[in-house]
Design a protein around this motif. Structure first.
Motif, mmCIF file in Angstrom:
data_model
loop_
_atom_site.group_PDB
_atom_site.id
_atom_site.type_symbol
_atom_site.label_atom_id
_atom_site.label_comp_id
_atom_site.label_asym_id
_atom_site.label_seq_id
_atom_site.Cartn_x
_atom_site.Cartn_y
_atom_site.Cartn_z
ATOM 1 N N THR A 62 0.829 -1.203 0.000
ATOM 2 C CA THR A 62 0.000 0.000 0.000
ATOM 3 C C THR A 62 0.866 1.258 0.000
ATOM 4 N N LEU A 63 1.992 1.200 0.689
ATOM 5 C CA LEU A 63 2.885 2.357 0.746
ATOM 6 C C LEU A 63 3.545 2.638 -0.603
ATOM 7 N N VAL A 64 3.952 1.602 -1.307
ATOM 8 C CA VAL A 64 4.633 1.763 -2.593
ATOM 9 C C VAL A 64 3.573 1.786 -3.697
ATOM 10 N N GLN A 65 3.212 2.976 -4.112
ATOM 11 C CA GLN A 65 2.140 3.175 -5.086
ATOM 12 C C GLN A 65 2.685 3.323 -6.501
ATOM 13 N N ARG A 66 1.909 2.850 -7.469
ATOM 14 C CA ARG A 66 2.251 3.103 -8.877
ATOM 15 C C ARG A 66 2.053 4.581 -9.148
ATOM 16 N N GLU A 114 -6.193 11.290 2.366
ATOM 17 C CA GLU A 114 -7.360 10.702 3.037
ATOM 18 C C GLU A 114 -7.778 9.386 2.372
ATOM 19 N N GLU A 115 -7.821 9.367 1.057
ATOM 20 C CA GLU A 115 -8.161 8.131 0.332
ATOM 21 C C GLU A 115 -7.143 7.034 0.622
ATOM 22 N N LEU A 116 -5.866 7.401 0.657
ATOM 23 C CA LEU A 116 -4.816 6.430 0.939
ATOM 24 C C LEU A 116 -4.929 5.917 2.377
ATOM 25 N N LEU A 117 -5.203 6.799 3.306
ATOM 26 C CA LEU A 117 -5.395 6.380 4.704
ATOM 27 C C LEU A 117 -6.581 5.429 4.846
ATOM 28 N N GLU A 131 -3.657 5.608 12.988
ATOM 29 C CA GLU A 131 -2.525 6.184 13.708
ATOM 30 C C GLU A 131 -1.198 5.550 13.281
ATOM 31 N N ALA A 132 -1.208 4.253 12.970
ATOM 32 C CA ALA A 132 0.018 3.577 12.539
ATOM 33 C C ALA A 132 0.431 4.025 11.141
ATOM 34 N N ALA A 133 -0.525 4.255 10.264
ATOM 35 C CA ALA A 133 -0.229 4.622 8.874
ATOM 36 C C ALA A 133 0.053 6.107 8.696
ATOM 37 N N LEU A 134 -0.496 6.941 9.543
ATOM 38 C CA LEU A 134 -0.414 8.393 9.367
ATOM 39 C C LEU A 134 1.011 8.936 9.225
ATOM 40 N N PRO A 135 1.982 8.534 10.057
ATOM 41 C CA PRO A 135 3.341 9.080 9.865
ATOM 42 C C PRO A 135 3.929 8.734 8.496
ATOM 43 N N TYR A 136 3.615 7.562 7.980
ATOM 44 C CA TYR A 136 4.124 7.149 6.661
ATOM 45 C C TYR A 136 3.468 7.951 5.544
ATOM 46 N N VAL A 137 2.170 8.156 5.655
ATOM 47 C CA VAL A 137 1.460 8.931 4.625
ATOM 48 C C VAL A 137 1.936 10.378 4.646
ATOM 49 N N ARG A 138 2.126 10.936 5.820
ATOM 50 C CA ARG A 138 2.618 12.320 5.918
ATOM 51 C C ARG A 138 4.030 12.456 5.358
ATOM 52 N N PHE A 139 4.869 11.462 5.602
ATOM 53 C CA PHE A 139 6.267 11.536 5.205
ATOM 54 C C PHE A 139 6.477 11.248 3.722
ATOM 55 N N TYR A 140 5.785 10.257 3.194
ATOM 56 C CA TYR A 140 6.048 9.774 1.831
ATOM 57 C C TYR A 140 5.141 10.359 0.752
ATOM 58 N N PHE A 141 4.117 11.120 1.138
ATOM 59 C CA PHE A 141 3.180 11.634 0.142
ATOM 60 C C PHE A 141 2.899 13.111 0.376
ATOM 61 N N GLU A 142 2.587 13.803 -0.715
ATOM 62 C CA GLU A 142 2.166 15.198 -0.619
ATOM 63 C C GLU A 142 1.030 15.435 -1.608
ATOM 64 N N GLU A 143 0.184 16.383 -1.262
ATOM 65 C CA GLU A 143 -0.943 16.732 -2.125
ATOM 66 C C GLU A 143 -0.642 18.050 -2.821
ATOM 67 N N ARG A 144 -0.872 18.062 -4.148
ATOM 68 C CA ARG A 144 -0.704 19.279 -4.952
ATOM 69 C C ARG A 144 -1.750 19.255 -6.052
ATOM 70 N N ASP A 145 -2.361 20.385 -6.294
ATOM 71 C CA ASP A 145 -3.306 20.532 -7.407
ATOM 72 C C ASP A 145 -4.356 19.420 -7.419
ATOM 73 N N GLN A 146 -4.911 19.118 -6.256
ATOM 74 C CA GLN A 146 -5.950 18.099 -6.088
ATOM 75 C C GLN A 146 -5.499 16.708 -6.549
ATOM 76 N N SER A 147 -4.196 16.432 -6.403
ATOM 77 C CA SER A 147 -3.629 15.128 -6.733
ATOM 78 C C SER A 147 -2.682 14.710 -5.621
ATOM 79 N N LEU A 148 -2.382 13.428 -5.576
ATOM 80 C CA LEU A 148 -1.471 12.879 -4.587
ATOM 81 C C LEU A 148 -0.160 12.513 -5.274
ATOM 82 N N TYR A 149 0.956 12.910 -4.663
ATOM 83 C CA TYR A 149 2.284 12.641 -5.216
ATOM 84 C C TYR A 149 3.127 11.919 -4.184
ATOM 85 N N ILE A 150 3.943 10.980 -4.662
ATOM 86 C CA ILE A 150 4.868 10.283 -3.781
ATOM 87 C C ILE A 150 6.161 11.082 -3.736
#
Length: 195
Positions: A85-89, A103-106, A116-135
């Motif tokens: 789940t963490l390593v996304q295409r 939010e969708e990824l969480l 709570e377990a996933a949140l630090p990984y999602v915050r660290f490895y992903f960012e949102e820009r222009d209504q899209s999710l980026y790794i």
């Protein structure tokens, strides 16, 4: 479609190659304090455990404990699913293909772990820009290795903790501690601590 997939693979390889220049394992949460509890030996009461796709693995109501042998398939399945789940295409520009927001990824992570377990990984490895999710281009975290031994401790009918000592070229020696809980018959990763 194949071109995007190929470019996604190339992007992932490049991210892995340059990751050590971006972040270290302690960057995720340097303020985590870990209590050094002693590991315990757990004896099985010969309960049959059958792994299923939805994490429903029975724990005998007559027993308060789960054995290491019973825990192993739970640990292997959930740690593998977490990393999958963490390593996304991604597209060429590292835009995640399957999800548009953290939010969708969480929500997806909540099938295998607590939020709570996933949140630090999602915050660290992903960012949102222009209504899209980026790794974020970096290395995956130091993680559980299925082919290496682990210690089980803090065992009860509704949960257990595993500790695994590992070595990797990128991170050197590290330890990973994970808490697994069984709520409503479904096993989930509750906590992950890197040392």
């Amino acid at each position: 479609m194949l071109k995007k997939f190929g470019l996604g693979i190339i992007t992932l390889i490049l991210m892995l190659a340059f990751a050590k220049y971006y972040y270290s394992p302690g960057d995720m949460n340097p303020d985590v304090f870990v209590d050094q509890n002693e590991a315990v030996t757990v004896k099985s009461q010969n309960r049959a455990v059958v792994a299923s796709a939805n994490n429903n693995i029975p724990v005998s109501p007559q027993s308060q404990y789960i054995s290491k042998e019973e825990a192993a398939p739970i640990v292997e399945r959930l740690t593998s699913s977490f990393m999958d789940t963490l390593v996304q295409r991604t597209a060429d520009d590292n835009e995640v293909i399957k999800y548009q927001s953290k939010e969708e990824l969480l929500d997806q992570f909540e099938k295998i772990s607590t939020r709570e377990a996933a949140l630090p990984y999602v915050r660290f490895y992903f960012e949102e820009r222009d209504q899209s999710l980026y790794i974020v281009p970096t290395e995956t975290p130091p993680w559980f290795k299925v082919d290496e031994d682990f210690t089980i401790k803090d065992v009860a009918h509704d949960g257990f903790t595993i500790v695994q000592e590992n070595t990797s070229d990128l991170y050197g020696e590290y330890s990973i501690e994970m808490r697994f809980t069984n709520a409503d018959g479904s096993w989930k990763i509750e906590e992950v601590i890197h040392r």
